[in-house]
Write a protein that holds these residues in place. Sequence first.
Motif, short mmCIF file in Angstrom:
data_model
loop_
_atom_site.label_atom_id
_atom_site.label_comp_id
_atom_site.label_asym_id
_atom_site.label_seq_id
_atom_site.Cartn_x
_atom_site.Cartn_y
_atom_site.Cartn_z
N ASP A 1 0.83 -1.21 0.00
CA ASP A 1 0.00 0.00 0.00
C ASP A 1 0.86 1.26 0.00
N THR B 1 -2.74 3.28 -3.06
CA THR B 1 -3.97 2.61 -2.66
C THR B 1 -4.71 3.27 -1.50
N GLU B 2 -4.03 4.10 -0.73
CA GLU B 2 -4.59 4.50 0.56
C GLU B 2 -5.88 5.31 0.44
N HIS C 1 -8.55 2.85 0.08
CA HIS C 1 -8.80 2.25 1.39
C HIS C 1 -9.67 3.16 2.25
N GLY D 1 -5.77 -2.63 9.32
CA GLY D 1 -7.10 -2.06 9.24
C GLY D 1 -7.92 -2.24 10.50
N HIS E 1 -14.27 -4.52 9.08
CA HIS E 1 -13.05 -4.69 8.29
C HIS E 1 -13.31 -5.59 7.08
N LYS F 1 -15.15 -3.49 4.58
CA LYS F 1 -14.20 -2.55 3.98
C LYS F 1 -13.36 -3.24 2.93
N THR F 2 -12.88 -4.45 3.22
CA THR F 2 -12.08 -5.19 2.25
C THR F 2 -12.89 -5.49 0.99
N TYR G 1 -13.00 -2.35 -1.03
CA TYR G 1 -11.69 -2.07 -1.63
C TYR G 1 -11.42 -2.99 -2.81
N THR H 1 -0.94 -5.47 5.12
CA THR H 1 -2.31 -5.51 4.63
C THR H 1 -2.73 -6.96 4.42
N ASN I 1 -6.41 -8.16 0.01
CA ASN I 1 -6.08 -6.89 -0.62
C ASN I 1 -4.90 -7.04 -1.58
#
Length: 255
Positions: A16, A22-23, A26, A57, A86, A89-90, A93, A128, A132
């Motif tokens: 990342d 990528t952030e 994210h 994360g 989380h 979120k993944t 992403y 990460t 991801n």
Amino acid sequence: MNFSGNHLKALLFDVDGTLAETEELHRLAFNAAFAGQGLNWHWSQDLYRELLQVAGGRERIRAWLAQAHAHLLEQPDIDDRIAVLHRLKTDHYTAGVAAGRMALRPGVARLIGEARSAGLRLAIVTTTSRANVDALLAATLGTDWEELFDAICSGDEGLPKKPAPDAYRWTLDRLGLDGGDCVAIEDTANGVQAARAAGVPVLVTESLYSRGEDFDGALAVLSDLGEPGQPFHVVAGKDPGAGWADLALLRRLLC
């Protein structure tokens, strides 16, 4: 600690911010996960920059709760709720990556190809999640990306997060190499500290969210790895005297 470019045997890449910017994706994915759970939480870019000082994360969510909603940490199911957030979120992403919203940073694919052609070994060293990593590298390097790397250390290994050196030590053990045989490519101060504590010299390509961090101990800090016709600029440290990072440049930095 002294290093020698003549002994360069492997390149170790963070993910990342290093392989790709990528952030921001994210950050947007975290906010989408919060909204999907009916939570009126929003991480701004400034707040996220602060939270990135915490690696991982799930750890980042917990750290933010400690700041903003400490009472929630007392709930008996908080670990499960953080895990759900989380995971969501993944999902957001990886969907964004699959939709083509990420590209490798300048010079990354070129340097990987040059290293492979020269017989150097390659490794991924990141905190990460493996999901991801899979999403990003399948989208940018191809579905057979794992064949390019001799060791892949992700957050799924359960090791202490950077700036702890454990991920680098795990990788060196898998490669059967000493730290001085390698160069790490990182974008954060935490990454520099982790690599240096494992005896690995580090080249920094600062990223959107890491600009201005203290990269003490790095060989040099560059804007990116550069390309012929798209040269990097030197932010700090030794000037390698070329506009793009290739193996010759890395060996000069090590001397």
